[in-house]
Design a protein around this motif. Sequence first.
Motif, PDB file in Angstrom:
ATOM      1  N   GLY A  98       0.819  -1.200   0.000  1.00 53.16           N
ATOM      2  CA  GLY A  98       0.000   0.000   0.000  1.00 53.16           C
ATOM      3  C   GLY A  98       0.853   1.250   0.000  1.00 53.16           C
ATOM      4  O   GLY A  98       2.057   1.208   0.277  1.00 53.16           O
ATOM      5  N   GLU A 396      -4.618  -6.827  -4.248  1.00 53.70           N
ATOM      6  CA  GLU A 396      -5.405  -6.253  -3.169  1.00 53.70           C
ATOM      7  C   GLU A 396      -5.103  -4.765  -3.096  1.00 53.70           C
ATOM      8  O   GLU A 396      -4.062  -4.296  -3.551  1.00 53.70           O
ATOM      9  CB  GLU A 396      -5.133  -6.937  -1.828  1.00 53.70           C
ATOM     10  N   ASN A 398      -5.306  -1.475  -0.404  1.00 47.59           N
ATOM     11  CA  ASN A 398      -5.438  -1.146   1.003  1.00 47.59           C
ATOM     12  C   ASN A 398      -5.476   0.369   1.210  1.00 47.59           C
ATOM     13  O   ASN A 398      -4.482   0.986   1.588  1.00 47.59           O
ATOM     14  CB  ASN A 398      -4.267  -1.750   1.786  1.00 47.59           C
ATOM     15  N   PRO A 403      -9.849  -3.064   2.721  1.00 41.72           N
ATOM     16  CA  PRO A 403      -9.206  -3.770   1.616  1.00 41.72           C
ATOM     17  C   PRO A 403     -10.212  -4.272   0.557  1.00 41.72           C
ATOM     18  O   PRO A 403     -11.317  -4.667   0.890  1.00 41.72           O
ATOM     19  CB  PRO A 403      -8.533  -4.963   2.304  1.00 41.72           C
ATOM     20  N   PHE A 462      -0.895  -4.742   6.965  1.00 44.23           N
ATOM     21  CA  PHE A 462      -1.988  -4.766   5.993  1.00 44.23           C
ATOM     22  C   PHE A 462      -2.943  -5.916   6.302  1.00 44.23           C
ATOM     23  O   PHE A 462      -3.101  -6.840   5.505  1.00 44.23           O
ATOM     24  CB  PHE A 462      -1.433  -4.885   4.572  1.00 44.23           C
ATOM     25  N   ARG A 467      -9.815  -0.241   6.357  1.00 44.28           N
ATOM     26  CA  ARG A 467      -8.868   0.825   6.675  1.00 44.28           C
ATOM     27  C   ARG A 467      -9.489   1.821   7.655  1.00 44.28           C
ATOM     28  O   ARG A 467      -8.793   2.381   8.502  1.00 44.28           O
ATOM     29  CB  ARG A 467      -8.465   1.568   5.403  1.00 44.28           C
TER      30      ARG A 467
END
Length: 478
Positions: A98, A396, A398, A403, A462, A467
């Motif tokens: 991320g 993915e 983030n 996510p 992560f 988030r």
Amino acid sequence: MKLNVVISVLLILLTVSCKSVEAKKETNKPNIIFIMADDLGYGDLGCYGQTKIKTPNLDKMAAEGMRFTDHYAGSTVCMPSRASLLTGYDQGHASVRGNPVWTQSGKPVNLKPSELTVANELKQAGYNTAIIGKWGLSEGNTESNMPSEHGFDYFLGYKKHGHAHHYYWDTLYQNNEIYLLEGNDFKTKQGKYTHDVFVNEALNYIQKEKNQPFFLYLALTIPHLEITVPEESKEPYLNLGWPKRKMNTKGHYKNDAEGNTSFAGMVSRMDRDLGVLFDKLKEYGIDENTIVFFTSDNGPEYEKKDRFFNSNGDLRGGKRDLYEGGIRIPFIARYPGKIKAGSVSEHPSAFWDFLPTACDLAGVEPTHKDINGISLLPELMGNKENQQKHEFLYWEFNERQGPIQAIRQKDWKLVWKLEGEPELYNLSSDIAESNNLALQEPEKLKEMLEILKQVRTEHSEFPLETRALALRKRKNAK
């Protein structure tokens, strides 16, 4: 005695011959140039369907090489995407997953000090290595994790990706030292346009290293926001009757007042300069021993919603999405006499394939056997029947809305938002991801969800939690 002299002479000649062959073999390793644009969309080049912006040199590159239709970035934002490119790991296994502030602790995650990159691998194979442009993998207050710690012999460019938001930034780095551009002021957009600095440095590097194998990672920042370009690059797009797009000139990004002519001018300026680079390869006599790759780090941001240029092509979404518009990107490879001119590949591939491909070109094996990448060399050389295929590709994302996870398996695509319903698409009939088949295809959905359980290793920074929840936990801990 005479016999002994003859034998000695023959041995000397044999030794010299072996060394000569060995040196020739070393010399014949292809130079590798990897050029990355920043936030360039799948449809921003003529060879991918663009009709308004002129990109003759990249179109010619595609006509002389191979154009990939199903190539994917490492992520939908820059920092994790670049990490996947350099290390050969997808976002289920990479250390960087991320951009800086979207971690559990709020502290950026950089490459590990000992983490091997494609530059380490090629350096061990006898290559000189350089990155020119945007590094963006040494965030926070740390002075470590510079390119020199990850296999690059030379670096000129932006250390942090936030600095790369400005085309008239004054503080670059040359290797590990500050490199000031005297007279540059990003607030007034005075001084040297940093894109020009990077292109000129790349040309100098190629001239300097032309007699030995080199790897050049040219990480350009065009056409990332801010949208600004010198006036001469706008001129071909003035007075065409285009709608004017008013830009915010007072915020973080010091955009030009009108966006459309500037955006088109930025892409064309990049194309113009890459044409010069391609010409220099011919001038120096190394064109046929140089493989050049061109791509973008993720989907478009400037045109994520406004579709005047149709930067996404027929794809849904853009930067910060795991729909195709956020991760499917242009990818062109040119290697005269080796890659068939005008060829097109529909092979699904991704950034993490670059490291093993580069190793294959250099004649070495990747150090780590657990990387997610697969060499694309058979596909590039026209040996499609010998090209190994991925069981699936995984991403993915983030950030605030994440996510979000996504898998592509053959023509099937699963998009899974942690607090939403699963989305299942068949890309062969629905490239725009407009028809969610999750309810119509329960067995396929079940299969894809089972794969999703196996695709990632745990990462403390992560975790698979929203988030927003991570931000609340961090706030409460203070």
